[in-house]
Design a protein around this motif. Structure first.
Motif, PDB file in Angstrom:
ATOM      1  N   GLY A  67     -36.934  52.903 -75.079  1.00  0.00           N
ATOM      2  CA  GLY A  67     -36.947  53.206 -73.607  1.00  0.00           C
ATOM      3  C   GLY A  67     -35.601  53.329 -72.857  1.00  0.00           C
ATOM      4  O   GLY A  67     -34.903  53.971 -73.410  1.00  0.00           O
ATOM      5  N   LYS A  68     -35.395  52.836 -72.210  1.00  0.00           N
ATOM      6  CA  LYS A  68     -34.325  53.033 -71.118  1.00  0.00           C
ATOM      7  C   LYS A  68     -33.047  52.664 -71.485  1.00  0.00           C
ATOM      8  O   LYS A  68     -32.025  53.642 -71.274  1.00  0.00           O
ATOM      9  N   HIS A  69     -32.847  51.733 -72.344  1.00  0.00           N
ATOM     10  CA  HIS A  69     -31.652  51.395 -72.824  1.00  0.00           C
ATOM     11  C   HIS A  69     -31.182  52.723 -74.103  1.00  0.00           C
ATOM     12  O   HIS A  69     -29.845  53.205 -74.018  1.00  0.00           O
TER      13      HIS A  69
ATOM     14  N   GLU B  59     -27.875  50.824 -82.247  1.00  0.00           N
ATOM     15  CA  GLU B  59     -28.378  49.539 -82.911  1.00  0.00           C
ATOM     16  C   GLU B  59     -28.415  48.648 -81.540  1.00  0.00           C
ATOM     17  O   GLU B  59     -29.242  47.903 -81.444  1.00  0.00           O
ATOM     18  N   ARG B  60     -27.189  48.845 -80.737  1.00  0.00           N
ATOM     19  CA  ARG B  60     -26.991  47.842 -79.708  1.00  0.00           C
ATOM     20  C   ARG B  60     -28.068  48.237 -78.679  1.00  0.00           C
ATOM     21  O   ARG B  60     -28.596  47.400 -78.094  1.00  0.00           O
ATOM     22  N   ALA B  61     -28.375  49.493 -78.399  1.00  0.00           N
ATOM     23  CA  ALA B  61     -29.362  49.840 -77.418  1.00  0.00           C
ATOM     24  C   ALA B  61     -30.839  49.360 -77.961  1.00  0.00           C
ATOM     25  O   ALA B  61     -31.646  48.991 -77.199  1.00  0.00           O
TER      26      ALA B  61
ATOM     27  N   ALA C 227     -34.857  42.897 -76.891  1.00  0.00           N
ATOM     28  CA  ALA C 227     -34.636  41.647 -76.077  1.00  0.00           C
ATOM     29  C   ALA C 227     -35.609  41.948 -74.854  1.00  0.00           C
ATOM     30  O   ALA C 227     -36.108  40.719 -74.334  1.00  0.00           O
ATOM     31  N   GLY C 228     -35.549  42.764 -74.332  1.00  0.00           N
ATOM     32  CA  GLY C 228     -36.479  43.125 -73.113  1.00  0.00           C
ATOM     33  C   GLY C 228     -37.957  42.926 -73.181  1.00  0.00           C
ATOM     34  O   GLY C 228     -38.480  42.431 -72.293  1.00  0.00           O
ATOM     35  N   LYS C 229     -38.446  43.388 -74.559  1.00  0.00           N
ATOM     36  CA  LYS C 229     -39.707  43.190 -74.733  1.00  0.00           C
ATOM     37  C   LYS C 229     -40.166  41.714 -75.170  1.00  0.00           C
ATOM     38  O   LYS C 229     -41.286  41.238 -74.744  1.00  0.00           O
TER      39      LYS C 229
END
Length: 256
Positions: free
Chosen positions: A124-126, A245-247, A253-255
């Motif tokens: 998604g957004k990241h 990978e960071r994204a 983490a958001g999920k």
């Protein structure tokens, strides 16, 4: 990233053809509507006309007891030369503007396509924000980690030269200009008769691209779209760059 037989990135045929057609339209119309107005014959005719108009205007205030007509004719010649040089400068700026617009449009289309492709997999957004924030070289890194060795292909040198010229036109002196002097000294006026120290002393105002350079840059962008693989599968992805990978970690983490 070990998901065989699933498409990771896809360049749909109709999308490819649309991007190429849009790019080639831009180049053709920019040349016809802008650069063709600056052909050498037109520039010289315009400069001569300007010199004649200057002389005619000067003649309205001519005082035979005070003025020497030879001085006016000489000055009109210099006025014509200055006008011609101004038009040449405008032509160079116009050409660079066309190149910069062409390159930036291509870069935006690459980022837009890549962001949408990642979105198809639920990133998604990241991930989308990362695609739009990293340097272009980092996108090339991603392609190479996906098995598409874009930097090894024939068009890449011209694409890179276009990138450097665009950055110099936009920013002036800086890292891109230093790289340009090393990797493409011909674009800053270097020829075989000039010593190396001459190039090292140049500033960004020495940037000089020709219509042939514009054509080569445009062909490199077309070649990029032509050679971009139709399908890159998950099984081809050896690794992902750290920025992506960071994204992905932020997505997970958001999920969670």
């Amino acid at each position: 990233m070990r998901e065989p037989d699933r498409v990771f990135l896809q360049m749909w045929g109709q999308t490819r053809e649309y991007l190429i057609a849009n790019h080639e339209f831009y180049v053709a119309e920019a040349k016809r509507r802008l650069l063709d107005q600056f052909d050498e014959g037109t520039l010289k005719a315009d400069a001569d006309r300007h010199a004649d108009e200057w002389l005619a205007a000067r003649g309205q205030n001519f005082d035979p007891d005070r003025d020497d007509p030879a001085d006016d004719y000489e000055q009109s010649y210099h006025e014509g030369i200055a006008f011609y040089q101004g038009l040449v400068g405008l032509r160079e700026t116009t050409r660079l503007s066309i190149i910069a617009g062409m390159f930036h449009e291509w870069e935006k289309q690459v980022r837009d396509w890549l962001g949408k492709e990642l979105g198809h997999h639920g990133y998604g957004k990241h991930a989308h924000a990362a695609v739009w924030s990293v340097k272009l070289d980092e996108l090339f890194d991603l392609f190479e980690k996906c098995g598409w060795n874009v930097r090894a292909l024939g068009f890449f040198e011209q694409l890179h030269r276009c990138q450097l010229a665009t950055n110099v036109y936009k920013h002036g002196n800086g890292p891109s200009f230093e790289a340009l002097k090393t990797k493409a000294p011909d674009l800053v006026g270097k020829d075989t008769d000039l010593p190396a120290f001459f190039v090292s002393a140049l500033e960004y105002t020495a940037l000089n691209v020709t219509n042939d350079d514009l054509s080569r840059f445009a062909e490199a962008i077309t070649a990029f779209w032509r050679e971009l693989p139709e399908n890159i599968f998950f099984s081809q992805v050896a690794d992902v760059p750290k920025w992506l990978e960071r994204a992905f970690r932020k997505e997970r983490a958001g999920k969670a």
